[in-house]
Design a protein around this motif. Structure first.
Motif, PDB file in Angstrom:
ATOM      1  N   PHE A 107       0.844  -1.201   0.000  1.00 18.72           N
ATOM      2  CA  PHE A 107       0.000   0.000   0.000  1.00 18.72           C
ATOM      3  C   PHE A 107       0.885   1.260   0.000  1.00 18.72           C
ATOM      4  CE2 PHE A 107      -2.291  -3.336   2.195  1.00 18.72           C
ATOM      5  CZ  PHE A 107      -3.546  -3.322   1.601  1.00 18.72           C
ATOM      6  N   ALA A 108       0.408   2.250  -0.717  1.00 16.27           N
ATOM      7  CA  ALA A 108       1.049   3.571  -0.672  1.00 16.27           C
ATOM      8  C   ALA A 108       0.224   4.450   0.279  1.00 16.27           C
ATOM      9  CB  ALA A 108       1.107   4.196  -2.062  1.00 16.27           C
ATOM     10  N   LYS A 109       0.909   5.036   1.249  1.00 17.36           N
ATOM     11  CA  LYS A 109       0.184   5.796   2.276  1.00 17.36           C
ATOM     12  C   LYS A 109       0.697   7.238   2.320  1.00 17.36           C
ATOM     13  CE  LYS A 109      -1.515   5.195   7.007  1.00 17.36           C
ATOM     14  NZ  LYS A 109      -1.243   6.508   7.528  1.00 17.36           N
ATOM     15  N   VAL A 110      -0.265   8.161   2.219  1.00 23.96           N
ATOM     16  CA  VAL A 110       0.062   9.593   2.279  1.00 23.96           C
ATOM     17  C   VAL A 110      -0.712  10.194   3.455  1.00 23.96           C
ATOM     18  CG1 VAL A 110       0.032  11.798   1.081  1.00 23.96           C
ATOM     19  CG2 VAL A 110       0.403   9.680  -0.209  1.00 23.96           C
ATOM     20  N   THR A 111       0.009  10.825   4.376  1.00 22.31           N
ATOM     21  CA  THR A 111      -0.619  11.443   5.556  1.00 22.31           C
ATOM     22  C   THR A 111      -0.232  12.919   5.616  1.00 22.31           C
ATOM     23  OG1 THR A 111      -0.456   9.359   6.764  1.00 22.31           O
ATOM     24  CG2 THR A 111      -0.855  11.355   8.069  1.00 22.31           C
ATOM     25  N   ARG A 112      -1.243  13.749   5.906  1.00 16.59           N
ATOM     26  CA  ARG A 112      -0.968  15.191   6.052  1.00 16.59           C
ATOM     27  C   ARG A 112      -1.429  15.655   7.432  1.00 16.59           C
ATOM     28  NH1 ARG A 112      -3.305  20.303   2.502  1.00 16.59           N
ATOM     29  NH2 ARG A 112      -1.856  21.872   3.355  1.00 16.59           N
ATOM     30  N   ASP A 113      -0.600  16.466   8.085  1.00 15.04           N
ATOM     31  CA  ASP A 113      -0.918  17.008   9.415  1.00 15.04           C
ATOM     32  C   ASP A 113      -1.847  18.222   9.243  1.00 15.04           C
ATOM     33  OD1 ASP A 113      -1.071  17.990  11.946  1.00 15.04           O
ATOM     34  OD2 ASP A 113       1.085  18.168  12.290  1.00 15.04           O
ATOM     35  N   LEU A 114      -3.097  18.065   9.662  1.00 15.41           N
ATOM     36  CA  LEU A 114      -4.084  19.146   9.549  1.00 15.41           C
ATOM     37  C   LEU A 114      -4.471  19.709  10.913  1.00 15.41           C
ATOM     38  CD1 LEU A 114      -6.511  17.687   6.851  1.00 15.41           C
ATOM     39  CD2 LEU A 114      -4.595  19.241   6.534  1.00 15.41           C
ATOM     40  N   THR A 115      -3.582  19.579  11.891  1.00 17.87           N
ATOM     41  CA  THR A 115      -3.911  20.024  13.246  1.00 17.87           C
ATOM     42  C   THR A 115      -4.253  21.503  13.303  1.00 17.87           C
ATOM     43  OG1 THR A 115      -2.396  18.347  14.099  1.00 17.87           O
ATOM     44  CG2 THR A 115      -3.105  20.065  15.636  1.00 17.87           C
ATOM     45  N   GLU A 116      -3.443  22.322  12.619  1.00 18.64           N
ATOM     46  CA  GLU A 116      -3.688  23.763  12.652  1.00 18.64           C
ATOM     47  C   GLU A 116      -5.018  24.099  12.003  1.00 18.64           C
ATOM     48  OE1 GLU A 116      -2.066  26.082  14.232  1.00 18.64           O
ATOM     49  OE2 GLU A 116      -0.715  24.554  15.031  1.00 18.64           O
ATOM     50  N   ARG A 117      -5.286  23.422  10.875  1.00 16.85           N
ATOM     51  CA  ARG A 117      -6.562  23.678  10.222  1.00 16.85           C
ATOM     52  C   ARG A 117      -7.720  23.218  11.106  1.00 16.85           C
ATOM     53  NH1 ARG A 117      -8.630  20.513   4.986  1.00 16.85           N
ATOM     54  NH2 ARG A 117      -9.537  19.243   6.644  1.00 16.85           N
ATOM     55  N   LYS A 118      -7.518  22.038  11.751  1.00 13.80           N
ATOM     56  CA  LYS A 118      -8.546  21.518  12.636  1.00 13.80           C
ATOM     57  C   LYS A 118      -8.800  22.488  13.787  1.00 13.80           C
ATOM     58  CE  LYS A 118     -11.199  18.274  14.490  1.00 13.80           C
ATOM     59  NZ  LYS A 118     -12.462  17.844  13.904  1.00 13.80           N
ATOM     60  N   ARG A 119      -7.718  23.034  14.341  1.00 10.83           N
ATOM     61  CA  ARG A 119      -7.852  23.978  15.449  1.00 10.83           C
ATOM     62  C   ARG A 119      -8.579  25.246  14.984  1.00 10.83           C
ATOM     63  NH1 ARG A 119      -2.924  24.317  16.641  1.00 10.83           N
ATOM     64  NH2 ARG A 119      -2.933  22.723  18.303  1.00 10.83           N
ATOM     65  N   ALA A 120      -8.185  25.712  13.789  1.00  9.58           N
ATOM     66  CA  ALA A 120      -8.825  26.915  13.257  1.00  9.58           C
ATOM     67  C   ALA A 120     -10.310  26.678  13.015  1.00  9.58           C
ATOM     68  CB  ALA A 120      -8.139  27.352  11.963  1.00  9.58           C
ATOM     69  N   GLU A 121     -10.620  25.472  12.468  1.00 13.43           N
ATOM     70  CA  GLU A 121     -12.026  25.152  12.235  1.00 13.43           C
ATOM     71  C   GLU A 121     -12.793  25.058  13.549  1.00 13.43           C
ATOM     72  OE1 GLU A 121     -11.908  21.589  10.009  1.00 13.43           O
ATOM     73  OE2 GLU A 121     -11.553  22.582   8.074  1.00 13.43           O
ATOM     74  N   ALA A 122     -12.142  24.451  14.551  1.00 12.72           N
ATOM     75  CA  ALA A 122     -12.795  24.325  15.856  1.00 12.72           C
ATOM     76  C   ALA A 122     -13.030  25.700  16.473  1.00 12.72           C
ATOM     77  CB  ALA A 122     -11.956  23.458  16.781  1.00 12.72           C
ATOM     78  N   GLU A 123     -12.021  26.568  16.352  1.00 13.33           N
ATOM     79  CA  GLU A 123     -12.164  27.915  16.891  1.00 13.33           C
ATOM     80  C   GLU A 123     -13.245  28.686  16.151  1.00 13.33           C
ATOM     81  OE1 GLU A 123      -8.305  29.599  16.655  1.00 13.33           O
ATOM     82  OE2 GLU A 123      -7.524  28.539  18.422  1.00 13.33           O
ATOM     83  N   LEU A 124     -13.269  28.486  14.821  1.00  8.92           N
ATOM     84  CA  LEU A 124     -14.299  29.167  14.039  1.00  8.92           C
ATOM     85  C   LEU A 124     -15.687  28.659  14.424  1.00  8.92           C
ATOM     86  CD1 LEU A 124     -15.166  31.043  11.761  1.00  8.92           C
ATOM     87  CD2 LEU A 124     -14.784  29.155  10.143  1.00  8.92           C
ATOM     88  N   ARG A 125     -15.783  27.337  14.559  1.00  5.95           N
ATOM     89  CA  ARG A 125     -17.064  26.767  14.934  1.00  5.95           C
ATOM     90  C   ARG A 125     -17.489  27.235  16.332  1.00  5.95           C
ATOM     91  NH1 ARG A 125     -15.816  22.188  13.754  1.00  5.95           N
ATOM     92  NH2 ARG A 125     -15.130  21.349  15.774  1.00  5.95           N
ATOM     93  N   LEU A 126     -16.512  27.270  17.254  1.00  3.01           N
ATOM     94  CA  LEU A 126     -16.809  27.742  18.599  1.00  3.01           C
ATOM     95  C   LEU A 126     -17.235  29.200  18.574  1.00  3.01           C
ATOM     96  CD1 LEU A 126     -16.834  27.233  21.646  1.00  3.01           C
ATOM     97  CD2 LEU A 126     -14.414  27.870  21.709  1.00  3.01           C
ATOM     98  N   SER A 127     -16.523  29.973  17.730  1.00  5.10           N
ATOM     99  CA  SER A 127     -16.868  31.392  17.610  1.00  5.10           C
ATOM    100  C   SER A 127     -18.272  31.556  17.054  1.00  5.10           C
ATOM    101  CB  SER A 127     -15.856  32.093  16.708  1.00  5.10           C
ATOM    102  OG  SER A 127     -16.218  33.436  16.495  1.00  5.10           O
ATOM    103  N   GLU A 128     -18.589  30.752  16.044  1.00  9.74           N
ATOM    104  CA  GLU A 128     -19.927  30.832  15.470  1.00  9.74           C
ATOM    105  C   GLU A 128     -20.985  30.405  16.474  1.00  9.74           C
ATOM    106  OE1 GLU A 128     -19.578  28.388  12.043  1.00  9.74           O
ATOM    107  OE2 GLU A 128     -18.754  29.986  10.773  1.00  9.74           O
ATOM    108  N   GLU A 129     -20.664  29.373  17.256  1.00 13.93           N
ATOM    109  CA  GLU A 129     -21.616  28.931  18.264  1.00 13.93           C
ATOM    110  C   GLU A 129     -21.826  29.997  19.322  1.00 13.93           C
ATOM    111  OE1 GLU A 129     -19.980  25.325  19.719  1.00 13.93           O
ATOM    112  OE2 GLU A 129     -20.600  24.106  18.003  1.00 13.93           O
TER     113      GLU A 129
END
Length: 647
Positions: free
Chosen positions: A121-143
């Protein structure tokens, strides 16, 4: 043996591929064998997973999963999905070498041989922690924003689409306007406007202003679901996207009805305070002018009386003197009205039987009426006496009757009535207690609202020039309030007027009898030649008082102040029998002078000459008074009365 060209190209491509993969540091790119063991490792994988190549090669890739994912057999599921579906893609938590977690975007592709055998298998992984945090913060802000918007109940906050239809609705909008979100979302916002505003096109005009200028702000009436209206402060902001396209409007509405009503009440209170201050100032001015005018009239009347006595009886001169005396007496009557308005008139407070008082003046009242007017009296039985000045109350009733007569140009009936009234709580200018309501009602033309408001204003009159001073109702109001009651006027245009005097019921303990009833008759006590100390700071008044006293045969010692009077008394140069002093004098008032005399010469009688009751707190209100302007007869009577009381 030479190497085939195709082999060289293949090796070159492999090398290029390896260099490409090794240069990528933002992605973990590595190979797995069919069992999931790691077969290759690039720098990107090493950077954000933390393992060197020698540490991880040959290890199972499941160590990158969280314990809970391993327990759920997520790694095996991922490989199985990749093998059966041809691709596996997902986001989830992964674990680094140091145990910390990161949010990863994972792609697993199966690798097949040409014969269809699974090679790995060929496996490609990308670290999206910052994006996840930004999305969580945005979602929290919207909430939080949604919670904030929904939590605001004092403002209606909602959105409109470009055509003006409601697209969302907060709890404040529901509270203020009465609609639930289900009832109003999708409806046009114009239904919040009044019918007249909709007819004028106000909703479209407000949106057009916001569209053109970016903002619309106004205060106006708006309508709730139940049809009631409220005064609203409205703001509409145009909302545009990055390229400037209008995507809708943000609308904020606040119900400021209470604020506006409070502002109106404050404005009214300020106007009432200003009116009260103005009336107080007018009262003070009127009282002061009347007092000074009384002094002038004192000099005029006294001098005219002496002149009339000393001139021979000349038919050519006597009418002129009588006319001058009559004019001065009319001036004195006017000052009495002014003093009554300013509540500085001295009142002879007595217990008055209202029906008896009115009945006693009916002959005079009837003579004051025209042939087309009549008067009726209606009195309740067993009425309590009231506390007031009987002479001033008669004058007040006569004033009201004359006003009623003038209001009935075509004739009619005037009704004078009296009934008992109980004030069980504080009302305007009337304390709780027992009162008698004395009313004069007519069937005349009545007053409009503006005239009614100004009716008791001094010098205001609706009568023609020369037919009224504008002080009649002011005098009645002054008398009533000085007696501890209040004046009330009820009137409508074309329906007549009723003026009511609420006078406090008399208390025998608080209402002393008049001096005429308690002192012996002056005629019963003959008066000889007296030495009288006359005190007044006004030279004209003092000269006039001296002339009248000397004309009566008395010896007069003059003093222009309280201090001068005390010096004369203390000198012992004259045996003083009586002191007549003005009350309103600078530095030492007449009442203060009387208090000193009472201490030093207890038996020496003192008479206060004054136009109104202005004794300081603690002064002796039982001191005999000589009202200004006084005649020689009044002067003679008060001297006889005081001396008779002293004996």
């Amino acid at each position: 043996m030479s190497v085939p060209q195709s082999y060289d190209v293949s090796l070159l491509d492999d090398e290029r591929y390896r260099l490409l993969v090794d240069s990528i540091t933002d992605y973990a790119i590595y190979m797995l064998d069919p069992e999931g063991k790691i077969a290759s490792w690039n720098p990107g994988a090493q950077r954000f997973k933390g393992y060197e190549a020698w540490e991880i090669l040959g290890e199972h890739f499941s160590r990158f999963y969280t314990p809970e994912d391993r327990l759920a057999r997520a790694p095996e599921h991922a490989l199985r999905m990749a093998a059966t579906e041809g691709r596996f893609e997902r986001e989830g938590w992964r674990v680094r070498k140091d145990g910390s977690r990161f949010w990863a975007h994972v792609i697993i592709d199966p690798i097949w041989s040409r014969s269809g055998e699974l090679l790995g298998f060929a496996k490609v992984t990308r670290d999206l922690t910052e994006r996840k945090r930004a999305e969580a913060e945005l979602r929290l802000s919207e909430e939080k924003f949604q919670i904030l918007v929904q939590g605001v109940t004092d403002y209606a906050l909602y959105m409109l689409d470009p055509d003006g239809r409601v697209s969302n609705w907060n709890s404040g909008a529901a509270r203020i306007k009465g609609y639930t979100a289900d009832e109003i979302v999708g409806k046009h916002f114009s239904q919040f406007y009044t019918p007249e505003d909709r007819e004028r096109g106000e909703p479209n005009r407000s949106l057009e202003t916001a569209r053109r200028e970016g903002r619309f702000e106004r205060e106006a009436w708006r309508q709730r679901k139940d049809g009631t209206r409220f005064w609203a402060h409205v703001i509409i902001d145009a909302i545009r996207n990055e390229d400037g396209t209008l995507i809708g409007f943000a609308k904020i509405t606040r119900d400021i009805t209470e604020k506006v009503e409070a502002q109106k009440a404050l404005t009214q209170a300020r106007e009432e305070l200003f009116q009260s201050q103005k009336m107080e100032a007018i009262g003070q001015l009127t009282g002061g002018v009347a007092h000074d005018f009384n002094n002038l009239l004192m000099a005029v009347l006294g001098s005219l009386e002496i002149l009339k006595k000393r001139l021979p009886d000349d038919p050519a001169l006597t009418p002129l003197l009588d006319n001058a005396i009559q004019g001065a007496e009319r001036g004195a009557a006017l000052t009495q009205r002014m003093l009554a308005f300013s509540r500085r008139q001295e009142l002879n407070m007595q217990a008055i039987n209202v029906p008896a008082l009115v009945s006693g003046m009916m002959d005079f009242v009837q003579r004051s009426l025209s042939a087309s007017a009549s008067v009726e009296t209606r009195f309740a039985k067993n009425l309590p006496h009231v506390t007031s000045d009987p002479v001033q109350l008669e004058t007040a009733v006569l004033n009201l009757v004359v006003n009623a007569r003038d209001a009935m140009a075509g004739g009619g009936t005037i009704v004078i009535s009296a009934e008992e009234y109980f004030a069980d709580k504080n009302v305007e200018r009337l304390k709780p207690g027992r009162y008698v309501r004395l009313a004069v009602a007519d069937s005349g033309e009545g007053m409009d609202e503006e005239t009614l408001i100004r009716a008791t204003t001094p010098f205001f009159t609706t009568k023609g020039v020369g037919k009224g001073t504008g002080l009649g109702l002011s005098m009645v109001q002054g008398l009533t309030e000085q007696s501890g009651g209040k004046l009330d006027i009820q009137s409508q245009k074309g329906k007549g007027t009723t003026v009511s005097l609420y006078l406090p019921a008399a208390d025998a303990n608080d209402c002393p009898q008049s001096s005429e009833q308690t002192m012996p008759s002056p005629a019963a006590t003959p008066i000889g030649r007296l030495t009288i100390l006359a005190v007044d700071d006004d030279a004209l008044v003092l000269m006039n008082t001296t002339l009248m006293l000397e004309d009566l045969g008395h010896t007069v010692i003059e003093a222009y102040s309280g201090t001068d009077a005390l010096k004369e008394l203390r000198s012992g140069a004259h045996d003083i029998d009586l002191v007549i002093t003005d009350h309103s004098m600078p530095r030492m008032t007449g009442s203060e002078l009387a208090a000193v005399i009472r201490e030093e010469r207890p038996g020496l009688p003192v008479v206060l000459a004054t136009g109104y009751a202005e004794l300081p707190t603690g002064g002796d209100n039982r001191l005999p008074r000589l009202p200004k302007p006084f005649s020689q007869n009044q002067l003679e009577e008060i001297i006889a009365t005081v001396l008779a009381g002293g004996r």
